[in-house]
Enzyme design. Structure first.
Site, PDB file in Angstrom:
ATOM      1  N   TRP A 131      66.954  -9.140 -23.081  1.00  0.00           N
ATOM      2  CA  TRP A 131      66.504  -9.637 -24.390  1.00  0.00           C
ATOM      3  C   TRP A 131      64.989  -9.745 -24.335  1.00  0.00           C
ATOM      4  O   TRP A 131      64.438 -10.376 -23.423  1.00  0.00           O
ATOM      5  CB  TRP A 131      67.162 -10.994 -24.656  1.00  0.00           C
ATOM      6  CG  TRP A 131      66.698 -11.694 -25.891  1.00  0.00           C
ATOM      7  CD1 TRP A 131      66.588 -11.161 -27.149  1.00  0.00           C
ATOM      8  CD2 TRP A 131      66.325 -13.075 -25.997  1.00  0.00           C
ATOM      9  NE1 TRP A 131      66.166 -12.138 -28.021  1.00  0.00           N
ATOM     10  CE2 TRP A 131      66.008 -13.306 -27.339  1.00  0.00           C
ATOM     11  CE3 TRP A 131      66.248 -14.129 -25.087  1.00  0.00           C
ATOM     12  CZ2 TRP A 131      65.597 -14.560 -27.805  1.00  0.00           C
ATOM     13  CZ3 TRP A 131      65.860 -15.373 -25.519  1.00  0.00           C
ATOM     14  CH2 TRP A 131      65.525 -15.588 -26.873  1.00  0.00           C
ATOM     15  N   ASP A 212      71.933 -17.225 -18.786  1.00  0.00           N
ATOM     16  CA  ASP A 212      71.682 -17.347 -20.219  1.00  0.00           C
ATOM     17  C   ASP A 212      72.994 -16.970 -20.909  1.00  0.00           C
ATOM     18  O   ASP A 212      73.424 -15.816 -20.843  1.00  0.00           O
ATOM     19  CB  ASP A 212      70.542 -16.398 -20.638  1.00  0.00           C
ATOM     20  CG  ASP A 212      70.229 -16.513 -22.122  1.00  0.00           C
ATOM     21  OD1 ASP A 212      69.263 -15.870 -22.581  1.00  0.00           O
ATOM     22  OD2 ASP A 212      70.955 -17.248 -22.826  1.00  0.00           O
ATOM     23  N   LYS A 248      75.239 -17.945 -32.363  1.00  0.00           N
ATOM     24  CA  LYS A 248      76.150 -16.861 -32.739  1.00  0.00           C
ATOM     25  C   LYS A 248      77.591 -17.327 -32.797  1.00  0.00           C
ATOM     26  O   LYS A 248      78.292 -17.055 -33.758  1.00  0.00           O
ATOM     27  CB  LYS A 248      76.036 -15.689 -31.761  1.00  0.00           C
ATOM     28  CG  LYS A 248      74.726 -14.939 -31.862  1.00  0.00           C
ATOM     29  CD  LYS A 248      73.689 -15.602 -31.013  1.00  0.00           C
ATOM     30  CE  LYS A 248      72.384 -14.849 -31.022  1.00  0.00           C
ATOM     31  NZ  LYS A 248      71.467 -15.364 -30.006  1.00  0.00           N
TER      32      LYS A 248
HETATM   33  C1  LIG Z   1      70.367 -13.205 -24.410  1.00  0.00           C
HETATM   34  C2  LIG Z   1      69.873 -14.132 -25.498  1.00  0.00           C
HETATM   35  N1  LIG Z   1      69.475 -15.402 -25.131  1.00  0.00           N
HETATM   36  C3  LIG Z   1      69.029 -16.266 -26.048  1.00  0.00           C
HETATM   37  C4  LIG Z   1      68.951 -15.918 -27.383  1.00  0.00           C
HETATM   38  C5  LIG Z   1      68.368 -16.969 -28.290  1.00  0.00           C
HETATM   39  O1  LIG Z   1      69.179 -17.325 -29.311  1.00  0.00           O
HETATM   40  P1  LIG Z   1      68.937 -18.733 -30.042  1.00  0.00           P
HETATM   41  O2  LIG Z   1      70.064 -19.597 -29.581  1.00  0.00           O
HETATM   42  O3  LIG Z   1      68.978 -18.407 -31.497  1.00  0.00           O
HETATM   43  O4  LIG Z   1      67.614 -19.287 -29.637  1.00  0.00           O
HETATM   44  C6  LIG Z   1      69.348 -14.626 -27.841  1.00  0.00           C
HETATM   45  C7  LIG Z   1      69.291 -14.252 -29.319  1.00  0.00           C
HETATM   46  N2  LIG Z   1      68.936 -12.889 -29.552  1.00  0.00           N
HETATM   47  C8  LIG Z   1      69.346 -12.263 -30.792  1.00  0.00           C
HETATM   48  C9  LIG Z   1      68.851 -13.018 -32.026  1.00  0.00           C
HETATM   49  C10 LIG Z   1      67.441 -12.780 -32.482  1.00  0.00           C
HETATM   50  C11 LIG Z   1      66.428 -13.188 -31.432  1.00  0.00           C
HETATM   51  O5  LIG Z   1      65.889 -12.272 -30.798  1.00  0.00           O
HETATM   52  O6  LIG Z   1      66.204 -14.392 -31.232  1.00  0.00           O
HETATM   53  C12 LIG Z   1      68.931 -10.795 -30.752  1.00  0.00           C
HETATM   54  O7  LIG Z   1      68.666 -10.298 -29.615  1.00  0.00           O
HETATM   55  O8  LIG Z   1      68.999 -10.122 -31.806  1.00  0.00           O
HETATM   56  C13 LIG Z   1      69.826 -13.735 -26.869  1.00  0.00           C
HETATM   57  O9  LIG Z   1      70.220 -12.498 -27.206  1.00  0.00           O
END
Ligand SMILES: Cc1[nH+]cc(COP(=O)(O)O)c(CN[C@@H](CCC(=O)O)C(=O)O)c1O
Length: 399
Positions: A131, A212, A248
């Protein structure tokens, strides 16, 4: 003013920048398979029924006080059960230092800052690819980054032997970032047997594993099954760190609800570690948002709402899995000369298509299809309504 004349425009974010471009596109045919955010078969964002019901129960709440620096203890306790298991001895023995965070991003960043402060000489091994924000997070925490092999382009699968070599060749006691399930962006996870081998090698090398877990439930449709990698490491005695998120799997994206946990030697150490995590949070945002934590607690503490949530997670995961099959079959029916087996072999929210940046650019400029330039397709954005259009466009730029 002259104060900021040296400030340059920041580069577009490789993921969120795609959303901006999509929103700016007036074309009625536009398709967004960029950001990893679930959409239903009408391409619309979803508020889960369990969340709606929790909202109903919370409506009119008069509680608007600050949460403690560590956030909602109830939400954290319920969240730890999802990762460590309902009957976890570590929870019983109070060996887990854990606080509520600003979703998964916040948990990763707080851990990176904690690692910098208390293991100042350490670095972090990050998978290739990962990511994109992982690099920003550990960069801003000023923790030097190394990489380890993960994705195998030729097979579009896991480069297990190269990964194990990197784990073996890293200095003893290195920090590794691992995706617990549904790897972003590749959709490629180690098998259970491979996780066991990775855990054993980590043991031999005394490495630290930071998981993660941003998609628990999206890999298999069952959150408990998706925590298997973590359970294997726990069984093998690792003292791990975990970032959890409800963005998600509970659809709480904008509520920013997550949790950072660190398994400690004993309850005394957990108290010390938790106090230091709170010390990091205080000058950053002081204490985390209330509403999302209340939604999570309302859902997870009520057996009926929790089982409704589990059903709804499975529905989301199953819809994505169904779209993988449909996309692959559509490409094969078009007579594509390429293999698209990986579309159904990969799991979780993303398909690492193998499209080149130039092909992705053509999809955007000629077909108004938006995805990250690494060729990652957010399968959550694929619907029965757009899968044919998407397959045709992919075929046109790859034939
Ligand atoms: C691996 C991973 N870890 C942490 C997060 C953080 O999510 P949050 O709980 O909302 O802080 C995301 C979101 N990544 C998706 C959402 C958009 C972003 O980049 O942020 C994505 O890769 O589209 C991941 O893909």
């Amino acid at each position: 003013s002259s104060w900021w004349k040296s400030v340059e425009p920041a580069p577009k974010d490789p993921i969120l920048g795609v959303t901006e471009a999509f929103l700016a596109d007036p074309s009625p045919d536009k398709v967004n398979v960029g950001v990893g955010a679930y959409r239903d078969d009408n391409g619309k964002p979803v508020v889960l029924d369990c969340v709606r019901e929790a909202e109903r129960r919370l409506a009119g709440s008069t509680f608007m006080e600050y949460l403690p620096m560590g956030g909602s203890a109830k939400m954290v306790d319920l969240t730890l059960k999802l990762a460590y298991g309902d009957d976890s001895e570590f929870i019983k023995d109070k060996r887990i230092a854990a606080i509520q965070t600003l979703s998964g991003t916040g948990a990763c960043r707080l851990f990176a800052d904690f690692q910098k402060r208390f293991c100042p000489g350490s670095q972090i091994y990050i998978p290739v690819p990962t990511w994109s924000n992982h690099h920003n997070i550990w960069r801003d925490a000023e923790v030097p980054q190394k990489t380890y092999h993960y994705y195998h382009p030729e097979t579009k699968g896991l480069d297990f032997s190269a990964l194990m070599d990197d784990v073996k060749n890293a200095p003893d006691g290195s920090f590794f970032l691992l995706h617990a399930c549904a790897h972003n962006p590749t959709g490629v996870d180690p098998t259970e047997e491979q996780w066991r081998e990775i855990s054993q090698l980590f043991k031999a090398k005394s490495h630290f594993a930071f998981f993660d877990m941003a998609y628990q439930g999206f890999a298999s449709g069952d959150p408990a099954r998706d925590a298997k990698s973590i359970r294997i490491f726990l069984e093998d005695g690792h003292h791990i760190g975990i970032s959890q998120s409800y963005a998600k799997n509970m659809g709480l994206y904008g509520q920013r609800v997550g949790c950072l946990s660190v398994l400690c030697e004993d309850a005394k150490q957990a108290v010390s570690v938790k106090s230091q995590l709170q010390q990091l949070a205080r000058p950053m945002y002081s204490n985390p948002p209330l509403h999302g934590a209340q939604l999570v607690s309302t859902i997870l503490e009520d057996p009926e709402l929790k089982s409704l949530w589990l059903k709804e997670v499975k529905v989301m995961a199953d819809r994505i899995i169904g779209m993988r099959t449909t996309l692959r079959e559509s490409l094969e029916k078009l007579g594509s000369p390429l293999s698209w087996e990986h579309v159904t072999k990969q799991i979780g929210m993303f398909c690492y298509s193998g499209l080149t940046p130039e092909q992705v650019d053509r999809l955007t400029s000629e077909y108004h299809i938006y995805m990250t330039r690494n060729g990652r397709i957010s399968m959550a954005g694929v619907t029965t309504g757009n899968v044919g259009y998407l397959a045709n466009a992919i075929h046109e730029v790859t034939k």
